[in-house]
Design a protein around this motif. Structure first.
Motif, PDB file in Angstrom:
ATOM      1  N   ASP A   6      -0.746  31.358 -23.720  1.00  0.00           N
ATOM      2  CA  ASP A   6      -1.442  32.503 -24.320  1.00  0.00           C
ATOM      3  C   ASP A   6      -0.531  33.225 -25.315  1.00  0.00           C
ATOM      4  OD1 ASP A   6      -3.455  34.357 -24.727  1.00  0.00           O
ATOM      5  OD2 ASP A   6      -2.894  35.596 -23.002  1.00  0.00           O
ATOM      6  N   PRO A   7      -0.303  32.592 -26.499  1.00  0.00           N
ATOM      7  CA  PRO A   7      -0.854  31.315 -26.948  1.00  0.00           C
ATOM      8  C   PRO A   7       0.173  30.191 -26.813  1.00  0.00           C
ATOM      9  CG  PRO A   7       0.064  32.468 -28.823  1.00  0.00           C
ATOM     10  CD  PRO A   7       0.349  33.329 -27.607  1.00  0.00           C
ATOM     11  N   VAL A   8      -0.296  28.954 -27.075  1.00  0.00           N
ATOM     12  CA  VAL A   8       0.639  27.836 -27.218  1.00  0.00           C
ATOM     13  C   VAL A   8       1.505  28.107 -28.438  1.00  0.00           C
ATOM     14  CG1 VAL A   8      -1.032  26.501 -28.595  1.00  0.00           C
ATOM     15  CG2 VAL A   8       0.829  25.326 -27.383  1.00  0.00           C
ATOM     16  N   ASP A  15       3.981   8.371 -21.515  1.00  0.00           N
ATOM     17  CA  ASP A  15       2.824   7.779 -22.202  1.00  0.00           C
ATOM     18  C   ASP A  15       1.758   8.824 -22.518  1.00  0.00           C
ATOM     19  OD1 ASP A  15       3.608   4.901 -21.991  1.00  0.00           O
ATOM     20  OD2 ASP A  15       3.513   5.355 -19.854  1.00  0.00           O
ATOM     21  N   GLU A  16       1.601   9.799 -21.615  1.00  0.00           N
ATOM     22  CA  GLU A  16       0.565  10.818 -21.790  1.00  0.00           C
ATOM     23  C   GLU A  16       1.117  12.153 -21.299  1.00  0.00           C
ATOM     24  OE1 GLU A  16      -3.989  11.729 -20.199  1.00  0.00           O
ATOM     25  OE2 GLU A  16      -3.204   9.685 -20.224  1.00  0.00           O
ATOM     26  N   PHE A  17       1.158  13.134 -22.191  1.00  0.00           N
ATOM     27  CA  PHE A  17       1.669  14.460 -21.844  1.00  0.00           C
ATOM     28  C   PHE A  17       0.477  15.402 -21.725  1.00  0.00           C
ATOM     29  CE2 PHE A  17       3.503  18.579 -22.170  1.00  0.00           C
ATOM     30  CZ  PHE A  17       4.821  18.470 -21.731  1.00  0.00           C
ATOM     31  N   LEU A  18       0.212  15.885 -20.511  1.00  0.00           N
ATOM     32  CA  LEU A  18      -0.964  16.704 -20.240  1.00  0.00           C
ATOM     33  C   LEU A  18      -0.625  18.192 -20.193  1.00  0.00           C
ATOM     34  CD1 LEU A  18      -2.895  14.847 -17.371  1.00  0.00           C
ATOM     35  CD2 LEU A  18      -3.718  15.280 -19.694  1.00  0.00           C
ATOM     36  N   PHE A  19      -1.161  18.949 -21.118  1.00  0.00           N
ATOM     37  CA  PHE A  19      -1.125  20.400 -21.003  1.00  0.00           C
ATOM     38  C   PHE A  19      -2.249  20.800 -20.041  1.00  0.00           C
ATOM     39  CE2 PHE A  19       0.985  19.863 -25.079  1.00  0.00           C
ATOM     40  CZ  PHE A  19       1.939  20.872 -25.091  1.00  0.00           C
ATOM     41  N   VAL A  20      -1.921  21.631 -19.055  1.00  0.00           N
ATOM     42  CA  VAL A  20      -2.923  22.057 -18.069  1.00  0.00           C
ATOM     43  C   VAL A  20      -2.989  23.583 -18.089  1.00  0.00           C
ATOM     44  CG1 VAL A  20      -3.700  21.897 -15.681  1.00  0.00           C
ATOM     45  CG2 VAL A  20      -2.339  20.042 -16.664  1.00  0.00           C
ATOM     46  N   PRO A  21      -3.813  24.150 -18.972  1.00  0.00           N
ATOM     47  CA  PRO A  21      -3.906  25.610 -19.029  1.00  0.00           C
ATOM     48  C   PRO A  21      -4.520  26.174 -17.759  1.00  0.00           C
ATOM     49  CG  PRO A  21      -5.579  24.593 -20.425  1.00  0.00           C
ATOM     50  CD  PRO A  21      -4.679  23.486 -19.969  1.00  0.00           C
ATOM     51  N   ALA A  22      -3.925  27.263 -17.264  1.00  0.00           N
ATOM     52  CA  ALA A  22      -4.404  27.908 -16.043  1.00  0.00           C
ATOM     53  C   ALA A  22      -5.555  28.842 -16.363  1.00  0.00           C
ATOM     54  CB  ALA A  22      -3.268  28.684 -15.399  1.00  0.00           C
ATOM     55  N   ARG A  23      -6.517  28.892 -15.440  1.00  0.00           N
ATOM     56  CA  ARG A  23      -7.581  29.885 -15.581  1.00  0.00           C
ATOM     57  C   ARG A  23      -6.986  31.281 -15.391  1.00  0.00           C
ATOM     58  NH1 ARG A  23     -13.054  30.060 -11.853  1.00  0.00           N
ATOM     59  NH2 ARG A  23     -13.911  32.000 -12.690  1.00  0.00           N
ATOM     60  N   VAL A  24      -6.245  31.444 -14.319  1.00  0.00           N
ATOM     61  CA  VAL A  24      -5.465  32.655 -14.064  1.00  0.00           C
ATOM     62  C   VAL A  24      -4.202  32.212 -13.358  1.00  0.00           C
ATOM     63  CG1 VAL A  24      -5.315  34.875 -12.876  1.00  0.00           C
ATOM     64  CG2 VAL A  24      -7.502  34.133 -13.835  1.00  0.00           C
ATOM     65  N   ALA A  25      -3.038  32.553 -13.913  1.00  0.00           N
ATOM     66  CA  ALA A  25      -1.784  32.179 -13.261  1.00  0.00           C
ATOM     67  C   ALA A  25      -1.532  33.119 -12.085  1.00  0.00           C
ATOM     68  CB  ALA A  25      -0.631  32.258 -14.253  1.00  0.00           C
ATOM     69  N   PRO A  26      -1.286  32.580 -10.867  1.00  0.00           N
ATOM     70  CA  PRO A  26      -1.092  33.445  -9.695  1.00  0.00           C
ATOM     71  C   PRO A  26       0.016  34.469  -9.875  1.00  0.00           C
ATOM     72  CG  PRO A  26      -1.393  31.160  -9.012  1.00  0.00           C
ATOM     73  CD  PRO A  26      -1.270  31.149 -10.513  1.00  0.00           C
ATOM     74  N   HIS A  27       1.067  34.151 -10.656  1.00  0.00           N
ATOM     75  CA  HIS A  27       2.192  35.072 -10.824  1.00  0.00           C
ATOM     76  C   HIS A  27       2.004  36.011 -12.013  1.00  0.00           C
ATOM     77  CE1 HIS A  27       2.897  31.623 -13.363  1.00  0.00           C
ATOM     78  NE2 HIS A  27       3.796  32.286 -14.041  1.00  0.00           N
ATOM     79  N   LYS A  28       0.821  35.949 -12.678  1.00  0.00           N
ATOM     80  CA  LYS A  28       0.587  36.833 -13.827  1.00  0.00           C
ATOM     81  C   LYS A  28      -0.713  37.611 -13.664  1.00  0.00           C
ATOM     82  CE  LYS A  28       3.129  34.000 -17.183  1.00  0.00           C
ATOM     83  NZ  LYS A  28       3.046  33.225 -18.442  1.00  0.00           N
ATOM     84  N   LEU A  29      -1.048  37.930 -12.423  1.00  0.00           N
ATOM     85  CA  LEU A  29      -2.320  38.594 -12.166  1.00  0.00           C
ATOM     86  C   LEU A  29      -2.376  39.997 -12.760  1.00  0.00           C
ATOM     87  CD1 LEU A  29      -2.913  37.499  -8.457  1.00  0.00           C
ATOM     88  CD2 LEU A  29      -3.990  36.577 -10.515  1.00  0.00           C
ATOM     89  N   ALA A  30      -1.221  40.605 -12.998  1.00  0.00           N
ATOM     90  CA  ALA A  30      -1.191  41.979 -13.499  1.00  0.00           C
ATOM     91  C   ALA A  30      -1.470  42.061 -14.997  1.00  0.00           C
ATOM     92  CB  ALA A  30       0.158  42.619 -13.186  1.00  0.00           C
ATOM     93  N   ARG A  31      -1.433  40.934 -15.698  1.00  0.00           N
ATOM     94  CA  ARG A  31      -1.626  40.956 -17.151  1.00  0.00           C
ATOM     95  C   ARG A  31      -2.960  40.349 -17.534  1.00  0.00           C
ATOM     96  NH1 ARG A  31      -1.113  38.065 -21.700  1.00  0.00           N
ATOM     97  NH2 ARG A  31      -0.367  36.150 -20.749  1.00  0.00           N
ATOM     98  N   VAL A  32      -3.663  41.027 -18.426  1.00  0.00           N
ATOM     99  CA  VAL A  32      -4.919  40.491 -18.945  1.00  0.00           C
ATOM    100  C   VAL A  32      -4.595  39.361 -19.918  1.00  0.00           C
ATOM    101  CG1 VAL A  32      -6.994  40.992 -20.278  1.00  0.00           C
ATOM    102  CG2 VAL A  32      -6.076  42.705 -18.692  1.00  0.00           C
ATOM    103  N   ILE A  33      -5.196  38.192 -19.714  1.00  0.00           N
ATOM    104  CA  ILE A  33      -4.919  37.075 -20.609  1.00  0.00           C
ATOM    105  C   ILE A  33      -6.155  36.768 -21.444  1.00  0.00           C
ATOM    106  CG2 ILE A  33      -3.199  36.082 -19.066  1.00  0.00           C
ATOM    107  CD1 ILE A  33      -5.251  34.022 -18.206  1.00  0.00           C
ATOM    108  N   SER A  34      -5.947  36.046 -22.525  1.00  0.00           N
ATOM    109  CA  SER A  34      -7.046  35.692 -23.418  1.00  0.00           C
ATOM    110  C   SER A  34      -8.021  34.764 -22.709  1.00  0.00           C
ATOM    111  CB  SER A  34      -6.505  35.016 -24.678  1.00  0.00           C
ATOM    112  OG  SER A  34      -5.600  35.856 -25.351  1.00  0.00           O
ATOM    113  N   SER A  35      -9.213  34.670 -23.255  1.00  0.00           N
ATOM    114  CA  SER A  35     -10.245  33.840 -22.637  1.00  0.00           C
ATOM    115  C   SER A  35      -9.833  32.371 -22.608  1.00  0.00           C
ATOM    116  CB  SER A  35     -11.563  33.976 -23.399  1.00  0.00           C
ATOM    117  OG  SER A  35     -11.470  33.319 -24.656  1.00  0.00           O
TER     118      SER A  35
END
Length: 227
Positions: free
Chosen positions: A15-17, A35-55
């Motif tokens: 937020d953001p890349v 061979d394959e690098f997977l970015f896995v964006p979190a819906r809500v990161a458990p350790h960042k619950l206090a911060r509002v993140i982008s959609s």
């Protein structure tokens, strides 16, 4: 016999890349013959619950723009489509079940996350589901005191092997914990969000131009007040 596929998993809010994320992806992919690098964006990161993140939509769109040109870089929506609080151990279990024994899995994390690993849910199980790649800055020492001697014995320092082919790093035994400092740029998403409120050139230097244009188009991060 068909060679096992090597898949890297890199989680975060993205937020953001930014350029730092992409440098990690490309450096790790080269060093470990990924061979394959997977970015896995979190819906809500458990350790960042206090911060509002982008959609989820905005963060996924920016990741797509940033990775389109490199076929090795992919995006998984597993966590975006899952429960509100998704834990890394559950994500790795999902990918281990999905790929089975046909692939070697590598979970990519920063040195700051490594220092907190024992606070993660089921961390001892987590480190059995995939090899870990701890990415640190040059000159930064990675502590093993918090994980104990048994786990510490699985750590392999590859900070002097940036020119070696990743295929030489055998992962046929129990999952390993690799430490690398192959990434030179230390950029934080906070820094990017601050730049989005200020100088155009600063933002263009921190994220791909397509992402910078997207941030400006949708006026993202204008109302953040991070110091």
């Amino acid at each position: 016999m068909e060679q096992r596929k090597r898949i890297a998993i890199y989680g975060g809010t993205f937020d953001p890349v930014h350029a730092g994320h992409l440098e990690i992806a490309r450096s790790v992919s080269g060093l470990f013959a990924i061979d394959e690098f997977l970015f896995v964006p979190a819906r809500v990161a458990p350790h960042k619950l206090a911060r509002v993140i982008s959609s989820s939509l905005h963060r996924y769109a920016m990741l797509t723009l940033a990775t389109n040109a490199d076929p090795r870089l992919c995006i998984s929506t597993f966590e975006l489509e899952g429960p509100e609080r998704q834990y890394t151990v559950d994500t790795l279990f999902h990918f281990r079940a999905r790929f089975g024994e046909s692939a070697d899995l590598f979970f990519v994390m920063g040195a700051d996350s490594w220092t907190e690993i024992t606070t993660w849910r089921e961390w001892q199980r987590l480190i059995t589901l995939a090899n870990l790649i701890v990415v640190t800055r040059p000159g930064y020492e990675v502590s093993i005191e918090q994980v104990g001697a048994e786990t510490g014995a699985r750590i392999i320092d590859v900070r002097d092997l940036t020119g070696e082919p990743g295929s030489q790093m055998s992962t046929s035994e129990a999952p390993k914990i690799f430490v690398t400092d192959a990434v030179m740029h230390d950029i934080s998403a906070t820094e990017v969000r601050q730049a989005a409120r200020g100088n155009r050139e600063d933002l263009d230097n921190l994220v791909p131009l397509e992402v910078a244009d997207y941030i400006r188009k949708y006026k993202l991060y204008r109302n953040t007040h991070e110091a």
